[in-house]
Design a protein around this motif. Structure first.
Motif, PDB file in Angstrom:
ATOM      1  N   GLY A 167       2.685   6.842  -5.509  1.00  0.00           N
ATOM      2  CA  GLY A 167       2.525   6.920  -6.965  1.00  0.00           C
ATOM      3  C   GLY A 167       3.585   7.304  -7.715  1.00  0.00           C
ATOM      4  O   GLY A 167       3.332   7.986  -8.713  1.00  0.00           O
ATOM      5  N   SER A 168       4.586   6.677  -7.606  1.00  0.00           N
ATOM      6  CA  SER A 168       5.725   6.789  -8.518  1.00  0.00           C
ATOM      7  C   SER A 168       5.372   5.968  -9.889  1.00  0.00           C
ATOM      8  O   SER A 168       4.636   5.162  -9.843  1.00  0.00           O
ATOM      9  N   GLU A 169       6.045   6.528 -11.036  1.00  0.00           N
ATOM     10  CA  GLU A 169       5.600   5.957 -12.256  1.00  0.00           C
ATOM     11  C   GLU A 169       5.907   4.509 -12.524  1.00  0.00           C
ATOM     12  O   GLU A 169       6.990   4.083 -12.006  1.00  0.00           O
ATOM     13  N   LEU A 170       4.821   3.474 -12.759  1.00  0.00           N
ATOM     14  CA  LEU A 170       5.247   2.213 -12.987  1.00  0.00           C
ATOM     15  C   LEU A 170       5.730   1.988 -14.267  1.00  0.00           C
ATOM     16  O   LEU A 170       5.028   2.432 -15.354  1.00  0.00           O
TER      17      LEU A 170
ATOM     18  N   ILE B  27      -4.482  -0.161  -7.279  1.00  0.00           N
ATOM     19  CA  ILE B  27      -3.969  -0.591  -8.535  1.00  0.00           C
ATOM     20  C   ILE B  27      -4.648  -0.240  -9.595  1.00  0.00           C
ATOM     21  O   ILE B  27      -4.184   0.533 -10.517  1.00  0.00           O
ATOM     22  N   VAL B  28      -6.330  -0.307  -9.315  1.00  0.00           N
ATOM     23  CA  VAL B  28      -7.272  -0.012 -10.396  1.00  0.00           C
ATOM     24  C   VAL B  28      -6.909   1.774 -10.707  1.00  0.00           C
ATOM     25  O   VAL B  28      -6.851   2.142 -11.676  1.00  0.00           O
ATOM     26  N   LYS B  29      -6.884   2.547  -9.514  1.00  0.00           N
ATOM     27  CA  LYS B  29      -6.900   3.912  -9.684  1.00  0.00           C
ATOM     28  C   LYS B  29      -5.527   4.076 -10.613  1.00  0.00           C
ATOM     29  O   LYS B  29      -5.686   4.916 -11.405  1.00  0.00           O
TER      30      LYS B  29
ATOM     31  N   TRP C  13      -0.968  -8.840 -11.688  1.00  0.00           N
ATOM     32  CA  TRP C  13      -1.120 -10.340 -11.146  1.00  0.00           C
ATOM     33  C   TRP C  13      -1.496 -10.077  -9.741  1.00  0.00           C
ATOM     34  O   TRP C  13      -2.561 -10.667  -9.113  1.00  0.00           O
ATOM     35  N   GLU C  14      -1.112  -9.133  -9.135  1.00  0.00           N
ATOM     36  CA  GLU C  14      -1.536  -8.850  -7.535  1.00  0.00           C
ATOM     37  C   GLU C  14      -3.136  -8.513  -7.665  1.00  0.00           C
ATOM     38  O   GLU C  14      -3.592  -9.021  -6.634  1.00  0.00           O
ATOM     39  N   MET C  15      -3.489  -7.661  -8.547  1.00  0.00           N
ATOM     40  CA  MET C  15      -5.009  -7.273  -8.614  1.00  0.00           C
ATOM     41  C   MET C  15      -5.902  -8.801  -8.767  1.00  0.00           C
ATOM     42  O   MET C  15      -6.624  -8.885  -8.102  1.00  0.00           O
TER      43      MET C  15
ATOM     44  N   ILE D  58       0.979  -1.286   0.099  1.00  0.00           N
ATOM     45  CA  ILE D  58      -0.007   0.260  -0.011  1.00  0.00           C
ATOM     46  C   ILE D  58       1.105   1.330   0.190  1.00  0.00           C
ATOM     47  O   ILE D  58       0.632   2.138  -0.799  1.00  0.00           O
ATOM     48  N   SER D  59       2.008   1.217   0.590  1.00  0.00           N
ATOM     49  CA  SER D  59       2.629   2.453   1.033  1.00  0.00           C
ATOM     50  C   SER D  59       3.272   2.674  -0.465  1.00  0.00           C
ATOM     51  O   SER D  59       3.500   3.715  -1.016  1.00  0.00           O
TER      52      SER D  59
END
Ligand code: ADP
Length: 254
Positions: A101-104, A226-228, A149-151, A95-96
């Motif tokens: 919000g760093s670029e993925l 993740i969706v956001k 994957w996580e989602m 979560i942290s």
């Protein structure tokens, strides 16, 4: 919430007038409050397993548990509580990281292949509950592969965990302009009155019911983040005793 700031304007040592600042702090205050609540919850959630580990270890250390079988039970509790602590810290770190919000890093992801892998990783878990897993359709997306994957993994895990014996879980992929990922189950469902809270951090529908099933109450909150981060939306339908359907809609290029 509007804050006023008034600053005097000087012209050669004498006040010539003043500037009035109007600042909307609603968003700032809200996120500050959310951060504070989160820290309080984290401390509380971590404290519970640590307290029991500490208590059990202390009793064992001081030789206060005479019977061998009781000692084994205590060691088992220490093992389970440590495992829970690991799961919690893992989820909190996720979560942290998402909140930074760093670029993925994004690449083309074959969601069908990824979902097959996710479902495969849950084979044993599903078998233990006699739950059948299905995959329908296909889709691909430009997104962060680990997050995808996580989602999917969090949704499938819940769909199995909150299912009934001999239940079913279906992952359905679709592409029509947007990418749709739907995970449905034939499980216990979510009571209507609690439905708007399930994406909150640490929220669990029924503590006692969940004690047995395990979980941190952070899974859906991670999914929401993740969706956001990928500019998408989540919709869901759930009926108690019938099942739950969670649908994620993402732009093809996120
Ligand atoms: P947890 O670690 O408790 O599973 P989540 O954030 O993933 O945490 O889910 C929050 C709560 O929402 C769960 O505790 C559960 O009560 C409810 N829930 C989530 N998914 C489902 C589902 N598919 N069916 C029924 N209840 C669900």
């Amino acid at each position: 919430e509007i804050k006023f700031y008034s600053n005097p304007v000087y012209l050669k040592d004498t006040i010539a007038g003043s500037i009035l600042f109007l600042i909307d702090e609603t968003e700032q205050i809200r996120s500050q409050r959310i951060r504070e609540e989160f820290s309080a919850n984290v401390s509380h959630e971590l404290k519970t397993p640590i307290t029991s580990i500490y208590g059990f270890a202390e009793l064992l250390k001081n030789d206060m548990i005479p019977a061998e079988e009781d000692r084994v039970e205590f060691l088992n509790s220490i093992y389970n509580e440590s495992k829970r602590l690991l799961e919690l810290t893992d989820d909190i770190m996720k979560i942290s990281k998402l909140e930074e919000g760093s670029e993925l890093l994004k690449s083309k992801v074959d969601l069908k292949k990824l979902s097959e892998e996710v479902l495969f990783s849950f084979t044993k878990f599903a078998e233990d509950k006699s739950v059948k897993l299905h995959l329908k359709g296909e889709a691909s997306i430009i997104a962060n592969e680990n997050m995808m994957w996580e989602m999917i993994s969090n949704l499938v895990e819940n769909a199995i965990k909150y299912n009934r014996e001999n239940g079913e879980v279906t992952v359905e992929l679709n592409e029509d302009g947007k990418v749709k990922i739907k995970v449905s189950d034939t499980g216990i469902g979510i009571p209507r009155a609690k439905q708007n809270r399930i994406f909150e951090r640490f929220y669990r529908v029924d503590e006692s019911r969940n004690k047995k099933t395990g979980g941190t109450g952070l899974g859906l909150s991670i999914v929401k983040h993740i969706v956001k981060n990928h500019g998408g939306e989540i919709k869901f339908k759930s009926k108690e005793g019938i099942g739950t359907e969670i649908e994620i809609e993402l732009p093809k290029v996120t």
